[in-house]
Design a protein around this motif. Structure first.
Motif, PDB file in Angstrom:
ATOM      1  N   THR A  97       0.837  -1.191   0.000  1.00 52.05           N
ATOM      2  CA  THR A  97       0.000   0.000   0.000  1.00 52.05           C
ATOM      3  C   THR A  97       0.878   1.249   0.000  1.00 52.05           C
ATOM      4  OG1 THR A  97      -0.123   0.251   2.403  1.00 52.05           O
ATOM      5  CG2 THR A  97      -1.746  -1.226   1.362  1.00 52.05           C
ATOM      6  N   GLU A  98       0.246   2.392  -0.180  1.00 51.99           N
ATOM      7  CA  GLU A  98       0.978   3.660  -0.142  1.00 51.99           C
ATOM      8  C   GLU A  98       1.631   3.900   1.213  1.00 51.99           C
ATOM      9  OE1 GLU A  98      -1.827   6.626  -1.431  1.00 51.99           O
ATOM     10  OE2 GLU A  98      -1.305   6.286  -3.525  1.00 51.99           O
ATOM     11  N   HIS A  99       1.107   3.258   2.276  1.00 55.89           N
ATOM     12  CA  HIS A  99       1.678   3.401   3.617  1.00 55.89           C
ATOM     13  C   HIS A  99       2.663   2.283   3.924  1.00 55.89           C
ATOM     14  CE1 HIS A  99      -1.116   6.589   4.024  1.00 55.89           C
ATOM     15  NE2 HIS A  99      -2.179   5.839   4.252  1.00 55.89           N
ATOM     16  N   GLN A 100       3.127   1.601   2.870  1.00 56.96           N
ATOM     17  CA  GLN A 100       4.121   0.527   2.964  1.00 56.96           C
ATOM     18  C   GLN A 100       3.635  -0.702   3.746  1.00 56.96           C
ATOM     19  OE1 GLN A 100       6.896   0.729   0.981  1.00 56.96           O
ATOM     20  NE2 GLN A 100       5.762   2.531   0.335  1.00 56.96           N
ATOM     21  N   GLN A 101       2.328  -0.875   3.835  1.00 55.73           N
ATOM     22  CA  GLN A 101       1.768  -2.083   4.425  1.00 55.73           C
ATOM     23  C   GLN A 101       1.780  -3.179   3.364  1.00 55.73           C
ATOM     24  OE1 GLN A 101       0.594  -2.456   7.649  1.00 55.73           O
ATOM     25  NE2 GLN A 101       1.445  -0.429   8.006  1.00 55.73           N
ATOM     26  N   LYS A 102       2.096  -4.399   3.761  1.00 52.85           N
ATOM     27  CA  LYS A 102       2.145  -5.518   2.821  1.00 52.85           C
ATOM     28  C   LYS A 102       0.936  -6.427   3.024  1.00 52.85           C
ATOM     29  CE  LYS A 102       6.624  -4.986   1.544  1.00 52.85           C
ATOM     30  NZ  LYS A 102       7.015  -4.524   0.282  1.00 52.85           N
ATOM     31  N   MET A 103       0.368  -6.882   1.917  1.00 54.91           N
ATOM     32  CA  MET A 103      -0.699  -7.874   1.936  1.00 54.91           C
ATOM     33  C   MET A 103      -0.295  -8.971   0.964  1.00 54.91           C
ATOM     34  SD  MET A 103      -4.314  -5.823   1.825  1.00 54.91           S
ATOM     35  CE  MET A 103      -3.897  -4.652   0.540  1.00 54.91           C
ATOM     36  N   ARG A 104      -0.519 -10.200   1.351  1.00 60.27           N
ATOM     37  CA  ARG A 104      -0.276 -11.334   0.451  1.00 60.27           C
ATOM     38  C   ARG A 104      -1.635 -11.902   0.075  1.00 60.27           C
ATOM     39  NH1 ARG A 104       4.120 -15.126  -0.410  1.00 60.27           N
ATOM     40  NH2 ARG A 104       3.257 -17.089  -1.173  1.00 60.27           N
ATOM     41  N   VAL A 105      -1.838 -12.146  -1.202  1.00 56.29           N
ATOM     42  CA  VAL A 105      -3.096 -12.677  -1.705  1.00 56.29           C
ATOM     43  C   VAL A 105      -2.784 -13.966  -2.454  1.00 56.29           C
ATOM     44  CG1 VAL A 105      -5.097 -12.235  -3.163  1.00 56.29           C
ATOM     45  CG2 VAL A 105      -4.022 -10.343  -1.933  1.00 56.29           C
ATOM     46  N   GLU A 106      -3.475 -15.047  -2.088  1.00 53.95           N
ATOM     47  CA  GLU A 106      -3.262 -16.328  -2.753  1.00 53.95           C
ATOM     48  C   GLU A 106      -4.569 -17.101  -2.828  1.00 53.95           C
ATOM     49  OE1 GLU A 106      -0.934 -19.236  -0.363  1.00 53.95           O
ATOM     50  OE2 GLU A 106      -1.007 -17.683   1.161  1.00 53.95           O
ATOM     51  N   PRO A 107      -4.662 -18.057  -3.742  1.00 52.99           N
ATOM     52  CA  PRO A 107      -5.885 -18.859  -3.822  1.00 52.99           C
ATOM     53  C   PRO A 107      -6.115 -19.610  -2.509  1.00 52.99           C
ATOM     54  CG  PRO A 107      -4.473 -19.263  -5.734  1.00 52.99           C
ATOM     55  CD  PRO A 107      -3.677 -18.453  -4.748  1.00 52.99           C
ATOM     56  N   ALA A 108      -7.378 -19.821  -2.167  1.00 55.28           N
ATOM     57  CA  ALA A 108      -7.728 -20.592  -0.970  1.00 55.28           C
ATOM     58  C   ALA A 108      -7.826 -22.069  -1.337  1.00 55.28           C
ATOM     59  CB  ALA A 108      -9.053 -20.105  -0.393  1.00 55.28           C
ATOM     60  N   TYR A 109      -7.595 -22.914  -0.352  1.00 53.77           N
ATOM     61  CA  TYR A 109      -7.655 -24.356  -0.530  1.00 53.77           C
ATOM     62  C   TYR A 109      -8.458 -24.978   0.602  1.00 53.77           C
ATOM     63  CZ  TYR A 109      -3.924 -23.870  -3.927  1.00 53.77           C
ATOM     64  OH  TYR A 109      -3.189 -23.501  -5.026  1.00 53.77           O
ATOM     65  N   ASP A 110      -8.983 -26.157   0.324  1.00 51.76           N
ATOM     66  CA  ASP A 110      -9.589 -26.989   1.356  1.00 51.76           C
ATOM     67  C   ASP A 110      -8.694 -28.211   1.486  1.00 51.76           C
ATOM     68  OD1 ASP A 110     -11.886 -25.405   1.924  1.00 51.76           O
ATOM     69  OD2 ASP A 110     -12.764 -26.088   0.032  1.00 51.76           O
ATOM     70  N   CYS A 111      -8.094 -28.377   2.667  1.00 50.70           N
ATOM     71  CA  CYS A 111      -7.141 -29.465   2.886  1.00 50.70           C
ATOM     72  C   CYS A 111      -7.692 -30.451   3.907  1.00 50.70           C
ATOM     73  CB  CYS A 111      -5.808 -28.919   3.397  1.00 50.70           C
ATOM     74  SG  CYS A 111      -4.999 -27.789   2.249  1.00 50.70           S
ATOM     75  N   VAL A 112      -7.398 -31.716   3.655  1.00 50.84           N
ATOM     76  CA  VAL A 112      -7.797 -32.780   4.559  1.00 50.84           C
ATOM     77  C   VAL A 112      -6.553 -33.606   4.868  1.00 50.84           C
ATOM     78  CG1 VAL A 112      -9.214 -34.841   4.840  1.00 50.84           C
ATOM     79  CG2 VAL A 112     -10.121 -32.876   3.595  1.00 50.84           C
ATOM     80  N   SER A 113      -6.274 -33.796   6.157  1.00 51.01           N
ATOM     81  CA  SER A 113      -5.141 -34.612   6.576  1.00 51.01           C
ATOM     82  C   SER A 113      -5.651 -35.902   7.183  1.00 51.01           C
ATOM     83  CB  SER A 113      -4.289 -33.869   7.606  1.00 51.01           C
ATOM     84  OG  SER A 113      -3.720 -32.722   7.033  1.00 51.01           O
ATOM     85  N   VAL A 114      -4.971 -36.990   6.850  1.00 54.23           N
ATOM     86  CA  VAL A 114      -5.329 -38.301   7.392  1.00 54.23           C
ATOM     87  C   VAL A 114      -4.078 -38.903   7.998  1.00 54.23           C
ATOM     88  CG1 VAL A 114      -6.157 -40.610   6.822  1.00 54.23           C
ATOM     89  CG2 VAL A 114      -7.112 -38.628   5.639  1.00 54.23           C
ATOM     90  N   THR A 115      -4.182 -39.371   9.242  1.00 57.39           N
ATOM     91  CA  THR A 115      -3.073 -40.046   9.898  1.00 57.39           C
ATOM     92  C   THR A 115      -3.391 -41.531   9.951  1.00 57.39           C
ATOM     93  OG1 THR A 115      -2.630 -38.089  11.234  1.00 57.39           O
ATOM     94  CG2 THR A 115      -1.654 -40.168  11.978  1.00 57.39           C
ATOM     95  N   ASN A 116      -2.474 -42.322   9.430  1.00 61.01           N
ATOM     96  CA  ASN A 116      -2.645 -43.768   9.406  1.00 61.01           C
ATOM     97  C   ASN A 116      -2.283 -44.369  10.758  1.00 61.01           C
ATOM     98  OD1 ASN A 116      -3.325 -43.748   6.613  1.00 61.01           O
ATOM     99  ND2 ASN A 116      -1.149 -43.533   6.125  1.00 61.01           N
ATOM    100  N   PRO A 117      -2.735 -45.589  11.033  1.00 55.31           N
ATOM    101  CA  PRO A 117      -2.419 -46.237  12.310  1.00 55.31           C
ATOM    102  C   PRO A 117      -0.923 -46.352  12.578  1.00 55.31           C
ATOM    103  CG  PRO A 117      -4.146 -47.461  11.175  1.00 55.31           C
ATOM    104  CD  PRO A 117      -3.647 -46.407  10.228  1.00 55.31           C
ATOM    105  N   ASP A 118      -0.107 -46.438  11.517  1.00 52.14           N
ATOM    106  CA  ASP A 118       1.343 -46.562  11.718  1.00 52.14           C
ATOM    107  C   ASP A 118       2.020 -45.206  11.957  1.00 52.14           C
ATOM    108  OD1 ASP A 118       1.337 -45.345   9.247  1.00 52.14           O
ATOM    109  OD2 ASP A 118       2.430 -46.938   8.210  1.00 52.14           O
ATOM    110  N   GLY A 119       1.222 -44.128  12.022  1.00 54.31           N
ATOM    111  CA  GLY A 119       1.762 -42.804  12.292  1.00 54.31           C
ATOM    112  C   GLY A 119       2.063 -41.999  11.039  1.00 54.31           C
ATOM    113  N   SER A 120       2.104 -42.654   9.890  1.00 46.42           N
ATOM    114  CA  SER A 120       2.330 -41.914   8.653  1.00 46.42           C
ATOM    115  C   SER A 120       1.064 -41.135   8.314  1.00 46.42           C
ATOM    116  CB  SER A 120       2.689 -42.869   7.501  1.00 46.42           C
ATOM    117  OG  SER A 120       1.597 -43.725   7.219  1.00 46.42           O
TER     118      SER A 120
END
Length: 164
Positions: A97-120
């Motif tokens: 911005t003109e006041h030297q403020q920074k904004m980062r703009v990026e596409p949004a995502y929907d993430c799903v994490s799965v942990t297996n019984p072996d820890g992986s």
């Protein structure tokens, strides 16, 4: 017995959706609009290292700056993830911005994490169509902005660019 199982499943889904909405609010998605500030420059900071357009800069006199400001001011906040960890190389833009403020703009995502019984584990992220994440310091906000989303996917390639 089947009704009990079905009802338990419905309650579990309702609980997960409520928990996701609460988590999204904790990350600052709130109901606040993005403040209208004059953007002085835009720089492409995402993509893979070595990408041809990475580091490209547009300055205040470029028409895309006014368009981006309008897109951000018109964007409506939505709940959803704003933190993803490593999920590839999305194209992102850094707005100053003109006041030297920074904004980062990026596409949004929907993430799903799965942990297996072996820890992986495994994480899968899919783009959230028409949604972006705007970051200002530690504050992140997920919003709907079809124009900015499309620009980050490919539109930036067709803009006139200042010399690097």
């Amino acid at each position: 017995m089947k009704r009990l199982i079905v009802m338990s499943g419905v309650l579990a889904i309702a609980f997960l959706l409520t928990a996701a909405a609460v988590r999204a609010d904790e990350h600052g998605s709130g109901n606040r609009k993005i403040p209208g500030e004059e953007v002085a420059s835009v720089k492409l900071v995402g993509g893979k290292p070595g990408d041809e357009l990475r580091g490209t800069i547009w300055t205040k006199d470029d028409p895309i700056i006014a368009q981006m400001t309008g897109w951000l001011q018109a964007a409506e906040p939505v709940p959803g993830q704003t933190e993803y960890g490593r999920h590839g190389y999305p194209m992102a833009a850094e707005l100053t911005t003109e006041h030297q403020q920074k904004m980062r703009v990026e596409p949004a995502y929907d993430c799903v994490s799965v942990t297996n019984p072996d820890g992986s584990g495994m994480k899968t992220c899919t783009p959230a169509e028409n949604e972006i994440v705007v970051s200002r310091g530690q504050e992140k906000q997920r919003v709907i902005s079809p124009e900015m989303y499309e620009w980050l996917l490919a539109g930036y390639q067709y803009e006139h660019r200042a010399a690097e």
